[in-house]
Design a protein around this motif. Structure first.
Motif, mmCIF file in Angstrom:
data_model
loop_
_atom_site.group_PDB
_atom_site.id
_atom_site.type_symbol
_atom_site.label_atom_id
_atom_site.label_comp_id
_atom_site.label_asym_id
_atom_site.label_seq_id
_atom_site.Cartn_x
_atom_site.Cartn_y
_atom_site.Cartn_z
ATOM 1 N N MET A 1 -131.501 -23.467 79.235
ATOM 2 C CA MET A 1 -132.668 -22.653 79.615
ATOM 3 C C MET A 1 -132.608 -22.357 81.114
ATOM 4 O O MET A 1 -132.320 -23.248 81.907
ATOM 5 C CB MET A 1 -133.962 -23.403 79.270
ATOM 6 C CG MET A 1 -135.227 -22.584 79.474
ATOM 7 S SD MET A 1 -136.691 -23.403 78.821
ATOM 8 C CE MET A 1 -136.380 -23.289 77.062
ATOM 9 N N PRO A 2 -132.843 -21.116 81.543
ATOM 10 C CA PRO A 2 -132.743 -20.785 82.973
ATOM 11 C C PRO A 2 -133.828 -21.474 83.795
ATOM 12 O O PRO A 2 -134.913 -21.773 83.299
ATOM 13 C CB PRO A 2 -132.917 -19.261 82.990
ATOM 14 C CG PRO A 2 -133.678 -18.954 81.737
ATOM 15 C CD PRO A 2 -133.197 -19.951 80.728
ATOM 16 N N ILE A 3 -133.511 -21.695 85.074
ATOM 17 C CA ILE A 3 -134.466 -22.302 85.999
ATOM 18 C C ILE A 3 -135.411 -21.224 86.511
ATOM 19 O O ILE A 3 -134.981 -20.189 87.011
ATOM 20 C CB ILE A 3 -133.732 -22.970 87.184
ATOM 21 C CG1 ILE A 3 -132.776 -24.048 86.688
ATOM 22 C CG2 ILE A 3 -134.740 -23.545 88.170
ATOM 23 C CD1 ILE A 3 -133.442 -25.156 85.932
ATOM 24 N N ARG A 4 -136.718 -21.476 86.374
ATOM 25 C CA ARG A 4 -137.719 -20.518 86.846
ATOM 26 C C ARG A 4 -138.494 -21.045 88.046
ATOM 27 O O ARG A 4 -139.205 -20.275 88.695
ATOM 28 C CB ARG A 4 -138.692 -20.187 85.720
ATOM 29 C CG ARG A 4 -138.052 -19.479 84.525
ATOM 30 C CD ARG A 4 -139.069 -19.206 83.441
ATOM 31 N NE ARG A 4 -140.166 -18.381 83.938
ATOM 32 C CZ ARG A 4 -141.356 -18.287 83.340
ATOM 33 N NH1 ARG A 4 -141.603 -18.993 82.230
ATOM 34 N NH2 ARG A 4 -142.301 -17.523 83.827
ATOM 35 N N LEU A 5 -138.377 -22.344 88.341
ATOM 36 C CA LEU A 5 -139.098 -22.916 89.479
ATOM 37 C C LEU A 5 -138.283 -24.054 90.075
ATOM 38 O O LEU A 5 -137.763 -24.904 89.339
ATOM 39 C CB LEU A 5 -140.481 -23.428 89.052
ATOM 40 C CG LEU A 5 -141.417 -23.906 90.170
ATOM 41 C CD1 LEU A 5 -142.875 -23.576 89.834
ATOM 42 C CD2 LEU A 5 -141.281 -25.415 90.400
ATOM 43 N N ALA A 30 -134.009 -18.508 99.666
ATOM 44 C CA ALA A 30 -134.296 -17.072 99.647
ATOM 45 C C ALA A 30 -133.518 -16.373 98.530
ATOM 46 O O ALA A 30 -134.054 -15.494 97.836
ATOM 47 C CB ALA A 30 -133.958 -16.451 100.999
ATOM 48 N N ALA A 31 -132.260 -16.771 98.318
ATOM 49 C CA ALA A 31 -131.447 -16.167 97.268
ATOM 50 C C ALA A 31 -132.017 -16.491 95.888
ATOM 51 O O ALA A 31 -132.029 -15.632 94.996
ATOM 52 C CB ALA A 31 -130.007 -16.663 97.374
ATOM 53 N N ALA A 32 -132.508 -17.727 95.714
ATOM 54 C CA ALA A 32 -133.137 -18.081 94.436
ATOM 55 C C ALA A 32 -134.417 -17.281 94.230
ATOM 56 O O ALA A 32 -134.689 -16.794 93.119
ATOM 57 C CB ALA A 32 -133.431 -19.575 94.406
ATOM 58 N N ALA A 33 -135.212 -17.131 95.298
ATOM 59 C CA ALA A 33 -136.453 -16.363 95.193
ATOM 60 C C ALA A 33 -136.174 -14.904 94.835
ATOM 61 O O ALA A 33 -136.943 -14.276 94.095
ATOM 62 C CB ALA A 33 -137.237 -16.451 96.498
ATOM 63 N N GLU A 34 -135.068 -14.357 95.324
ATOM 64 C CA GLU A 34 -134.695 -12.984 94.995
ATOM 65 C C GLU A 34 -134.379 -12.827 93.511
ATOM 66 O O GLU A 34 -134.438 -11.718 92.974
ATOM 67 C CB GLU A 34 -133.504 -12.548 95.844
ATOM 68 C CG GLU A 34 -133.851 -12.316 97.307
ATOM 69 C CD GLU A 34 -132.635 -11.994 98.148
ATOM 70 O OE1 GLU A 34 -131.514 -11.956 97.587
ATOM 71 O OE2 GLU A 34 -132.799 -11.778 99.366
ATOM 72 N N ALA A 268 -129.054 -26.675 99.366
ATOM 73 C CA ALA A 268 -128.312 -25.428 99.196
ATOM 74 C C ALA A 268 -127.197 -25.592 98.171
ATOM 75 O O ALA A 268 -126.980 -24.717 97.322
ATOM 76 C CB ALA A 268 -127.736 -24.985 100.535
ATOM 77 N N ALA A 269 -126.487 -26.714 98.223
ATOM 78 C CA ALA A 269 -125.400 -26.947 97.278
ATOM 79 C C ALA A 269 -125.919 -27.002 95.834
ATOM 80 O O ALA A 269 -125.309 -26.419 94.923
ATOM 81 C CB ALA A 269 -124.675 -28.249 97.620
ATOM 82 N N ALA A 270 -127.048 -27.654 95.629
ATOM 83 C CA ALA A 270 -127.613 -27.745 94.278
ATOM 84 C C ALA A 270 -128.029 -26.363 93.768
ATOM 85 O O ALA A 270 -127.780 -26.028 92.602
ATOM 86 C CB ALA A 270 -128.813 -28.692 94.294
ATOM 87 N N ILE A 271 -128.644 -25.559 94.632
ATOM 88 C CA ILE A 271 -129.069 -24.226 94.220
ATOM 89 C C ILE A 271 -127.879 -23.350 93.881
ATOM 90 O O ILE A 271 -127.864 -22.628 92.883
ATOM 91 C CB ILE A 271 -129.953 -23.589 95.310
ATOM 92 C CG1 ILE A 271 -131.278 -24.355 95.434
ATOM 93 C CG2 ILE A 271 -130.210 -22.112 95.018
ATOM 94 C CD1 ILE A 271 -132.141 -23.911 96.590
ATOM 95 N N ILE A 275 -127.925 -22.749 89.975
ATOM 96 C CA ILE A 275 -128.721 -21.532 89.752
ATOM 97 C C ILE A 275 -127.934 -20.278 90.091
ATOM 98 O O ILE A 275 -127.753 -19.395 89.254
ATOM 99 C CB ILE A 275 -130.025 -21.576 90.583
ATOM 100 C CG1 ILE A 275 -130.914 -22.741 90.124
ATOM 101 C CG2 ILE A 275 -130.769 -20.244 90.467
ATOM 102 C CD1 ILE A 275 -132.199 -22.859 90.899
ATOM 103 N N LEU A 276 -127.428 -20.184 91.305
ATOM 104 C CA LEU A 276 -126.819 -18.932 91.756
ATOM 105 C C LEU A 276 -125.497 -18.651 91.081
ATOM 106 O O LEU A 276 -125.103 -17.483 90.925
ATOM 107 C CB LEU A 276 -126.638 -18.954 93.286
ATOM 108 C CG LEU A 276 -127.932 -19.142 94.081
ATOM 109 C CD1 LEU A 276 -127.634 -19.101 95.572
ATOM 110 C CD2 LEU A 276 -128.955 -18.076 93.717
ATOM 111 N N LYS A 277 -124.786 -19.701 90.642
ATOM 112 C CA LYS A 277 -123.531 -19.472 89.907
ATOM 113 C C LYS A 277 -123.794 -19.048 88.473
ATOM 114 O O LYS A 277 -122.884 -18.657 87.775
ATOM 115 C CB LYS A 277 -122.672 -20.736 89.937
ATOM 116 C CG LYS A 277 -121.961 -20.964 91.256
ATOM 117 C CD LYS A 277 -121.018 -22.148 91.171
ATOM 118 C CE LYS A 277 -120.257 -22.339 92.491
ATOM 119 N NZ LYS A 277 -119.318 -23.488 92.412
#
Length: 277
Positions: A1-5, A30-34, A268-271, A275-277
């Motif tokens: 399930m995708p991360i929403r928060l 900021a990248a996650a918020a985008e 940052a590494a966790a995000i 999430i970003l990958k």
């Protein structure tokens, strides 16, 4: 399930050891918020202590402060509160009379009296910290329980871990023990521990659950990042728990993700990895 928060702790997690938010951490949030991921800062700090540290964040955030007792916007609007009733706070202070020179009552007010301690407060407790960082908010009184003007956000005790450890058993076995929630934050390398006495059921997890209900998110859609024992309930409820590389001993659990330390841009590494990958 995708991360929403993303629910991210502040001290020892988002902040490095210079109490700064690194450029890498700011950019990752900021990248996650985008990508429409909501950002919640979940901290044991009171709002007035946490807010100035967050001005550099380039994305919208919600603050869950005082270990879940308050949910606020960055501008200060109160969305939710779960304070310790004055009557119970008095019982806590009466049950812990020998530790009262190490006790702090925190209130939701501007200016002096936001932080209240006794005049005989020990310099080996939180007094030294508040004299250094929050002198304008500190009010010292002769008798702390008698001076409480209303419901505090919480009552906190601070001191060396070995000294403060017996207080937990003392409070749990007292008549008020079943009416409060106790939360530890321990910095062994600095020989400092904090025992927060919250309203029953109040924790970072409970404050976060309130926020999830308002946003329509499920706990399974939350990534929680923390480093200390006051993050435990939040990590346990999150679908994607992440523990910092500098976390307190025993905090990690089987299957939880481990990221870098707070001085290695662990947030940052966790995000990026989750999430970003």
């Amino acid at each position: 399930m995708p991360i929403r928060l993303i629910a991210v702790d502040l001290d020892g997690t988002l902040l490095n050891n210079k109490l700064e938010i690194s450029q890498a951490n700011r950019q990752a949030l900021a990248a996650a918020a985008e990508r429409s991921v909501r950002i919640a800062i979940t901290t044991g700090r009171r709002f007035h202590s946490a807010r100035p540290l967050l001005d550099s964040l380039p994305c919208p955030i919600t603050l869950v402060t005082s270990n879940g007792a308050m949910v606020r916007t960055l501008s200060g609007e109160v969305l939710h509160r779960n304070f310790l009733p004055r009557k119970i706070a008095i019982q806590v202070l009466e049950a812990s009379i020998d530790y009262r020179p190490y006790a702090v009552a925190i209130f939701d007010k501007a200016g002096r009296g936001q932080v209240m301690m006794q005049q005989n407060a020990s310099p080996n407790g939180p007094l030294r910290w508040y004299l250094k960082t929050a002198r304008e908010y500190l009010q010292q009184v002769v008798n702390l329980p008698a001076a409480l003007p209303g419901d505090p956000i919480q009552v906190m005790f601070g001191g060396a871990p070995a000294f403060l450890e017996p207080l937990e058993h003392l409070l749990r076995s007292s008549p008020v023990g079943g009416r409060v929630h106790l939360t530890w934050t321990k910095y062994f390398e600095r020989d400092i521990s904090l025992l927060d006495v919250m309203n029953l059921g109040c924790s970072k997890a409970s404050g976060l659950r309130w926020l999830l209900r308002q946003t329509g998110c499920e706990a399974s859609e939350v990534m929680a990042i923390g480093d200390n024992y006051n993050d435990l309930e939040m990590l346990q409820m999150a679908g994607c728990p992440v523990v910092m590389g500098n976390s307190s001993p025993g905090l990690n659990s089987n299957g939880w993700h481990v990221t870098g330390s707070n001085d290695q841009d662990g947030v940052a590494a966790a995000i990026h990895n989750l999430i970003l990958k």
